[in-house]
Design a protein around this motif. Structure first.
Motif, PDB file in Angstrom:
ATOM      1  N   ASP A 315       0.806  -1.220   0.000  1.00  0.00           N
ATOM      2  CA  ASP A 315       0.000   0.000   0.000  1.00  0.00           C
ATOM      3  C   ASP A 315       0.841   1.273   0.000  1.00  0.00           C
ATOM      4  N   THR A 316       2.142   1.154   0.277  1.00  0.00           N
ATOM      5  CA  THR A 316       3.002   2.340   0.326  1.00  0.00           C
ATOM      6  C   THR A 316       3.835   2.512  -0.943  1.00  0.00           C
ATOM      7  N   VAL A 317       3.560   1.724  -1.953  1.00  0.00           N
ATOM      8  CA  VAL A 317       4.346   1.777  -3.192  1.00  0.00           C
ATOM      9  C   VAL A 317       3.453   2.212  -4.343  1.00  0.00           C
ATOM     10  N   GLY A 318       3.866   3.274  -5.029  1.00  0.00           N
ATOM     11  CA  GLY A 318       3.094   3.791  -6.155  1.00  0.00           C
ATOM     12  C   GLY A 318       3.059   2.824  -7.319  1.00  0.00           C
ATOM     13  N   GLU A 319       2.061   3.003  -8.144  1.00  0.00           N
ATOM     14  CA  GLU A 319       1.816   2.080  -9.269  1.00  0.00           C
ATOM     15  C   GLU A 319       3.010   1.964 -10.197  1.00  0.00           C
ATOM     16  N   ASP A 320       3.744   3.054 -10.372  1.00  0.00           N
ATOM     17  CA  ASP A 320       4.868   3.050 -11.313  1.00  0.00           C
ATOM     18  C   ASP A 320       6.218   2.832 -10.625  1.00  0.00           C
ATOM     19  N   ASN A 321       6.196   2.573  -9.319  1.00  0.00           N
ATOM     20  CA  ASN A 321       7.444   2.405  -8.574  1.00  0.00           C
ATOM     21  C   ASN A 321       7.695   0.949  -8.224  1.00  0.00           C
ATOM     22  N   GLU A 322       8.953   0.644  -7.917  1.00  0.00           N
ATOM     23  CA  GLU A 322       9.352  -0.707  -7.539  1.00  0.00           C
ATOM     24  C   GLU A 322       9.044  -0.956  -6.066  1.00  0.00           C
ATOM     25  N   GLN A 323       8.485  -2.126  -5.757  1.00  0.00           N
ATOM     26  CA  GLN A 323       8.277  -2.527  -4.368  1.00  0.00           C
ATOM     27  C   GLN A 323       9.460  -3.364  -3.912  1.00  0.00           C
ATOM     28  N   ASN A 324      10.120  -2.937  -2.837  1.00  0.00           N
ATOM     29  CA  ASN A 324      11.219  -3.738  -2.301  1.00  0.00           C
ATOM     30  C   ASN A 324      10.659  -5.025  -1.708  1.00  0.00           C
ATOM     31  N   ASP A 325      11.229  -6.142  -2.108  1.00  0.00           N
ATOM     32  CA  ASP A 325      10.708  -7.451  -1.714  1.00  0.00           C
ATOM     33  C   ASP A 325      11.727  -8.161  -0.833  1.00  0.00           C
ATOM     34  N   SER A 326      11.245  -8.736   0.263  1.00  0.00           N
ATOM     35  CA  SER A 326      12.130  -9.464   1.179  1.00  0.00           C
ATOM     36  C   SER A 326      11.280 -10.329   2.090  1.00  0.00           C
ATOM     37  N   ALA A 327      11.918 -11.328   2.683  1.00  0.00           N
ATOM     38  CA  ALA A 327      11.241 -12.166   3.677  1.00  0.00           C
ATOM     39  C   ALA A 327      11.237 -11.516   5.051  1.00  0.00           C
ATOM     40  N   VAL A 328      11.989 -10.421   5.227  1.00  0.00           N
ATOM     41  CA  VAL A 328      12.064  -9.754   6.527  1.00  0.00           C
ATOM     42  C   VAL A 328      11.562  -8.329   6.428  1.00  0.00           C
ATOM     43  N   HIS A 329      11.197  -7.794   7.566  1.00  0.00           N
ATOM     44  CA  HIS A 329      10.857  -6.379   7.716  1.00  0.00           C
ATOM     45  C   HIS A 329      11.255  -6.031   9.145  1.00  0.00           C
ATOM     46  N   VAL A 330      12.398  -5.386   9.317  1.00  0.00           N
ATOM     47  CA  VAL A 330      12.960  -5.140  10.642  1.00  0.00           C
ATOM     48  C   VAL A 330      13.097  -3.628  10.842  1.00  0.00           C
ATOM     49  N   ASP A 331      12.309  -3.109  11.801  1.00  0.00           N
ATOM     50  CA  ASP A 331      12.308  -1.681  12.115  1.00  0.00           C
ATOM     51  C   ASP A 331      13.408  -1.333  13.101  1.00  0.00           C
ATOM     52  N   MET A 332      13.993  -0.145  12.921  1.00  0.00           N
ATOM     53  CA  MET A 332      15.001   0.377  13.835  1.00  0.00           C
ATOM     54  C   MET A 332      14.772   1.873  14.005  1.00  0.00           C
ATOM     55  N   ILE A 333      15.121   2.400  15.172  1.00  0.00           N
ATOM     56  CA  ILE A 333      14.671   3.733  15.590  1.00  0.00           C
ATOM     57  C   ILE A 333      15.833   4.711  15.765  1.00  0.00           C
ATOM     58  N   VAL A 334      15.584   5.947  15.306  1.00  0.00           N
ATOM     59  CA  VAL A 334      16.481   7.074  15.546  1.00  0.00           C
ATOM     60  C   VAL A 334      15.778   8.052  16.483  1.00  0.00           C
ATOM     61  N   ASP A 335      16.449   8.424  17.566  1.00  0.00           N
ATOM     62  CA  ASP A 335      15.935   9.427  18.499  1.00  0.00           C
ATOM     63  C   ASP A 335      16.099  10.811  17.860  1.00  0.00           C
ATOM     64  N   MET A 336      14.970  11.523  17.704  1.00  0.00           N
ATOM     65  CA  MET A 336      14.997  12.835  17.059  1.00  0.00           C
ATOM     66  C   MET A 336      14.714  13.961  18.049  1.00  0.00           C
ATOM     67  N   SER A 337      14.889  13.710  19.349  1.00  0.00           N
ATOM     68  CA  SER A 337      14.489  14.687  20.356  1.00  0.00           C
ATOM     69  C   SER A 337      15.489  15.830  20.526  1.00  0.00           C
ATOM     70  N   GLU A 338      16.741  15.626  20.125  1.00  0.00           N
ATOM     71  CA  GLU A 338      17.758  16.653  20.303  1.00  0.00           C
ATOM     72  C   GLU A 338      18.660  16.719  19.068  1.00  0.00           C
ATOM     73  N   ASN A 339      19.048  17.957  18.715  1.00  0.00           N
ATOM     74  CA  ASN A 339      20.020  18.179  17.642  1.00  0.00           C
ATOM     75  C   ASN A 339      19.649  17.397  16.384  1.00  0.00           C
ATOM     76  N   SER A 340      18.364  17.442  16.034  1.00  0.00           N
ATOM     77  CA  SER A 340      17.865  16.632  14.926  1.00  0.00           C
ATOM     78  C   SER A 340      16.846  17.424  14.105  1.00  0.00           C
ATOM     79  N   LYS A 341      16.666  16.985  12.873  1.00  0.00           N
ATOM     80  CA  LYS A 341      15.643  17.615  12.039  1.00  0.00           C
ATOM     81  C   LYS A 341      15.214  16.674  10.925  1.00  0.00           C
ATOM     82  N   ILE A 342      13.975  16.867  10.501  1.00  0.00           N
ATOM     83  CA  ILE A 342      13.450  16.213   9.310  1.00  0.00           C
ATOM     84  C   ILE A 342      13.224  17.299   8.264  1.00  0.00           C
TER      85      ILE A 342
END
Length: 359
Positions: A315-342
């Motif tokens: 559901d997060t991949v557009g019709e014309d874009n490639e979907q990354n395929d894998s047997a795993v999906h492993v989330d990892m976190i970055v703390d954005m509370s200090e000295n950080s920006k998006i």
């Protein structure tokens, strides 16, 4: 029974999976989550749907995996057939021992995941929900009392999800038309990626309960830079800390971890897609205000960003874009509370954990 358990079951049935009369429902849960399973059966009966519950006992899983060889695994046809005939899939997490599977060989785990890949894909095509029951072992891992952890879980789960959706819609509005996102945190994280053409989803307690994130998929070959994931994760019953990934042309070309680096290595060597990002998520649930070593909650914290190596959700991949395929999906976190920006297309939309649309 604590009335909050019944409320939890009601939210799963009526908000998360939109349960209907006649639905065939599969529930997987460990024995320690029996109260929530019972409450769900009551709600399912009220609706007129058809439940079946399966045990997801970690001790049994450990026994099976330790008795198996890497070449033993095939996709189990009977399990695949069950999920194919299912309308709704509900997975409940809860642990009696969070490190029960820590002595299972990482290569065995990876081989098992590859064999389960078609079943995982089938489950994700259904109406599904992953949630947490507040078991004592999870409370201990979070360094909370049993009662304190129960309050934490149900405060995060039993809430006004329409209000949460409206708050998160501000971020969807910013990210949905965007081309490029940059995540910068201190001197250790500076990574850019294209999200052009990929839908942005507003997670307000449907497939994940609790919800509380806005997420999409990076264009697989666009990721450039380096990331230090400064929040730990538990994977395969082991704590992995200080994960460092370096990306070139979308692929992990260097990696390290301060603790249990071999677990990270085995994840990245699962298949070709495991070395690419499948998700970029921005945490926005302000009710989750402490780290508890539980990714279902930790990735929703309002001053964090998470990235997942491996499978991208369709559901997060557009019709014309490639979907990354894998047997795993492993989330990892970055703390954005200090000295950080998006940054989104060069504009700062969050600084030190504060969104531009927050007071």
């Amino acid at each position: 029974m604590d009335p909050r358990i019944r409320e939890h079951a009601e939210i799963i049935a009526h908000h998360s999976v939109d349960l209907e009369a006649g639905d065939d429902v599969v529930i997987t849960a460990p024995p320690v989550a029996e109260d929530l399973v019972v409450a769900l059966h009551e709600v399912i009966g009220d609706v007129g749907a058809n439940p079946i519950s399966l045990s997801s006992d970690d001790r049994a899983q450990r026994a099976y995996l330790r008795a198996s060889e890497e070449d033993d695994f095939e996709t189990p046809a009977h399990t695949e057939a069950l999920i194919e005939e299912t309308d709704v899939y509900i997975a409940i997490r809860a642990n009696e021992n969070v490190t029960e599977t820590s002595d299972v060989d990482a290569e065995i785990n990876a081989a098992y995941r590859r064999a389960q890949k078609p079943i995982t894909a089938e489950r994700l095509s259904k109406r599904w929900c992953l949630t947490q029951f507040p078991a004592p072992a999870n409370a201990q891992l979070a360094e909370l009392s049993t009662e304190g952890y129960e309050n934490f879980v149900w405060d995060a789960v039993n809430k006004d999800w329409d209000e949460q959706r409206e708050f998160q819609a501000n971020m969807v509005e910013i990210l949905d038309p965007a081309d490029e996102v940059r995540i910068k945190s201190g001197d250790t994280t500076d990574v850019t990626m294209s999200v052009a053409g990929n839908p942005v989803l507003n997670d307000y307690g449907e497939k994940n309960l609790p919800g509380g994130e806005v997420f999409t998929a990076p264009v697989p070959d666009s990721v450039e830079g380096e990331v230090l994931f400064d929040k730990p994760l538990y994977h395969q019953g082991r704590e992995v800390t200080g994960v460092y990934l370096e990306f070139e042309d979308g692929k992990v070309v260097d990696h390290a971890a301060e603790k249990n680096e071999e677990v990270l290595t085995e994840v990245l060597e699962t298949d070709e897609g495991a070395r690419r990002l499948g998700e970029l998520g921005i945490g926005m649930n302000r009710e989750i205000d402490q780290f508890t070593y539980n990714m279902l909650f930790d990735e929703k914290m309002g001053d964090t960003v998470h990235m997942a190596v491996g499978r991208a959700y369709e559901d997060t991949v557009g019709e014309d874009n490639e979907q990354n395929d894998s047997a795993v999906h492993v989330d990892m976190i970055v703390d954005m509370s200090e000295n950080s920006k998006i940054e989104v297309d060069g504009e700062v939309v969050q600084k030190d954990g504060q969104f531009i649309f927050e007071e």
